[in-house]
Design an enzyme around this catalytic site. Structure first.
Site, PDB file in Angstrom:
ATOM      1  N   SER A  25       0.528  -1.549   0.548  1.00 48.43           N
ATOM      2  CA  SER A  25      -0.139  -0.344   0.075  1.00 48.43           C
ATOM      3  C   SER A  25       0.762   1.684  -0.251  1.00 48.43           C
ATOM      4  O   SER A  25       2.109   1.445   0.881  1.00 48.43           O
ATOM      5  CB  SER A  25      -1.101  -0.032   1.502  1.00 48.43           C
ATOM      6  OG  SER A  25      -1.336   1.474   1.420  1.00 48.43           O
ATOM      7  N   THR A  50     -10.115   2.839 -14.959  1.00 48.93           N
ATOM      8  CA  THR A  50      -9.170   4.001 -15.854  1.00 48.93           C
ATOM      9  C   THR A  50      -7.907   3.857 -14.389  1.00 48.93           C
ATOM     10  O   THR A  50      -8.365   4.174 -12.722  1.00 48.93           O
ATOM     11  CB  THR A  50      -9.606   5.825 -15.522  1.00 48.93           C
ATOM     12  OG1 THR A  50     -10.499   5.607 -17.037  1.00 48.93           O
ATOM     13  CG2 THR A  50      -8.105   6.617 -16.383  1.00 48.93           C
ATOM     14  N   CYS A  78      -8.771   2.020  10.974  1.00 48.75           N
ATOM     15  CA  CYS A  78      -9.286   1.182  10.721  1.00 48.75           C
ATOM     16  C   CYS A  78     -10.544   1.382  11.947  1.00 48.75           C
ATOM     17  O   CYS A  78     -11.229   1.000  12.516  1.00 48.75           O
ATOM     18  CB  CYS A  78      -9.426   0.275  10.162  1.00 48.75           C
ATOM     19  SG  CYS A  78      -8.605   0.581   8.562  1.00 48.75           S
TER      20      CYS A  78
HETATM   21  N1  PLP Z   1      -3.178  -4.255   5.513  1.00 47.21           N
HETATM   22  C1  PLP Z   1      -2.218  -4.056   6.326  1.00 47.21           C
HETATM   23  C2  PLP Z   1      -1.778  -5.126   7.279  1.00 47.21           C
HETATM   24  C3  PLP Z   1      -2.792  -2.699   7.153  1.00 47.21           C
HETATM   25  O1  PLP Z   1      -2.260  -2.299   7.943  1.00 47.21           O
HETATM   26  C4  PLP Z   1      -3.522  -2.057   6.178  1.00 47.21           C
HETATM   27  C5  PLP Z   1      -3.667  -0.417   6.808  1.00 47.21           C
HETATM   28  O2  PLP Z   1      -4.138   0.291   8.161  1.00 47.21           O
HETATM   29  C6  PLP Z   1      -4.195  -2.944   5.156  1.00 47.21           C
HETATM   30  C7  PLP Z   1      -3.951  -4.074   5.096  1.00 47.21           C
HETATM   31  C8  PLP Z   1      -5.100  -1.765   4.092  1.00 47.21           C
HETATM   32  O3  PLP Z   1      -4.355  -0.656   3.518  1.00 47.21           O
HETATM   33  P1  PLP Z   1      -5.564   0.711   2.897  1.00 47.21           P
HETATM   34  O4  PLP Z   1      -5.446   1.501   4.139  1.00 47.21           O
HETATM   35  O5  PLP Z   1      -4.092   0.844   1.702  1.00 47.21           O
HETATM   36  O6  PLP Z   1      -6.626   0.280   2.439  1.00 47.21           O
END
Ligand code: PLP
Length: 402
Positions: A197, A235, A336
């Site tokens: 990411s 896109t 999150c």
């Molecule tokens: N996977 C892990 C281990 C993460 O820490 C996160 C984000 O905190 C994600 C996936 C999700 O990534 P993104 O924020 O780019 O959707």
């Protein structure tokens, strides 16, 4: 007010070089990368350059990189792109919700898959033997993260990849919290799918990539044009992709220069000072005297920037808010789930009680942090923990009786 940012696992600041690389693609070089005219060719070249940069970080071919809207989409693409009704999937109890909730959906009647969630030990490590024991004849996918976002604990992914290969299953690893912090080379891991990411490695938010090993049968998740070799319609977000590419290039250069050693020194110093505060202890990566499960993989390595510390008797949310009021940004766990009152599923899976999980704080450093910030932060945390404990009737009484 002076502000110190120790929440780099939630997101990182975009580096100036990354921002400068992206800037032309907002206005001057605005073409659709699928257009055949000059404007399109200009942006197509930029997207392909970024693909090379991400591939160089991961040690794969450029054609094996699929750009997505972030880590979440890449994780979803890996899980739903591979699993079919009737398949069995193995994942772990400590995955990010991008994998965990995708796997939960696989359980539904529509998706028709079976999922096994392997446990972790008190250090937060998946035991490859547990993964082997969970195998079934119809196991199609194993998805185990490379580094945990809350504890920074690095999982034995190469061993698990080997188990997957022997069983004829695909192996996906979510390397969102590993890329840019430790070397992530798909050949050394032996994975079929790997997620990164942008915003966790000083690139922009809203962009990520999935490595898809050549020959992996992956079904696209969304229907539309034939972008990304028909693996991800839509896109391309050119400016963000250019930013991800530049961030990957800088991350690789930083790792080669040994920049992560400096971050590890800062983290170790912070951890030593904070775990020296009365009734505090480090969660993950080593012996944790408070866990109820046995620790099988003692001292397993962590990524260099993360420490997760439990301050007994403290409400983690209250500590985060109190520290923020003094200018220090930290987190109670996954970004999150911030604001949610449930204790961290990762810490619970490691055997912490709900109270101790709620009393735990994640400190995640980045390349812009300094020794001076660490020293200042230690003082702030110490005085805030002491003040909050004074205010706690239970803890206050216990403290005075000592
Ligand atoms: N996977 C892990 C281990 C993460 O820490 C996160 C984000 O905190 C994600 C996936 C999700 O990534 P993104 O924020 O780019 O959707």
């Amino acid at each position: 007010m002076r502000r110190i940012y120790f929440d780099n696992n939630a997101t990182t600041p975009v580096l100036p070089e990354v921002f400068e690389a992206m800037r032309p693609y907002f206005a001057e070089q605005f073409g659709n990368a699928s257009s055949i005219h000059h404007h399109g060719q200009e942006t197509r070249a930029a997207v392909e350059r970024a693909r090379e940069q991400v591939a160089a970080l991961l040690g794969c071919r450029a054609a094996e990189i699929v750009f997505t809207s972030g880590g979440t989409e890449a994780d979803n693409l890996a899980v739903f792109g591979v699993a079919r009704p009737g398949d069995h999937v193995i994942t772990s109890a400590i995955e990010h919700h991008a994998v965990l909730n995708a796997c939960r959906h696989l359980h539904t009647k529509d998706a028709g898959c079976e999922v096994t969630y392997v446990a972790v030990d008190g250090s937060g490590v998946v035991d490859p033997a547990d993964v082997r024991r969970a195998l079934r004849p119809n196991t199609k996918l194993i998805s185990i993260m490379m580094a945990n976002n809350e504890t920074g604990v690095v999982q034995p992914v190469a061993e698990i990849a080997k188990i997957a290969a022997e069983a004829g299953a695909y192996f996906h690893t979510d390397a969102v919290q590993a890329a840019g912090k430790i070397m992530v080379r798909v050949g050394e891991i032996g994975c079929d799918l790997l997620t990164v990411s942008g915003h966790k490695m000083h690139g922009p938010q809203g962009v990520g990539a999935l490595y898809v090993r050549k020959g992996t049968e992956l079904e696209a998740r969304q229907y539309g044009g034939r972008h990304e070799r028909s693996r991800r319609a839509g896109t391309e977000n050119v400016a963000a992709i250019v930013g991800l590419g530049k961030a990957a290039e800088l991350a690789r250069a930083g790792l080669e220069r040994g920049e992560n050693k400096k971050i590890a020194e800062l983290r170790d110093r912070l951890e030593k000072e904070l775990s020296g505060i009365e009734a505090s202890s480090v969660n993950g990566g080593g012996e944790n005297p408070h866990t109820t499960q046995t620790t099988r993989c003692m001292g397993h390595p962590r990524v260099p920037n993360t420490t997760n510390i439990c301050f007994d008797g403290i409400d983690g949310e209250a500590l985060v808010i109190a520290l923020d009021l003094k200018g220090l940004a930290v987190s109670t766990g996954a970004a999150c789930s911030s604001g949610a009152i449930e204790p961290s599923h990762v810490l619970l899976a490691m055997g912490l009680t709900p109270d101790r999980a709620r009393a735990s704080i994640r400190f995640s450093l980045g390349k812009l942090n300094t020794t001076e910030e660490v020293e200042f932060a230690v003082g702030l945390v110490r005085e805030t923990v002491e003040r909050l404990r004074e205010l706690s009737p239970v803890w206050g009484r216990t403290a005075t009786s000592r």
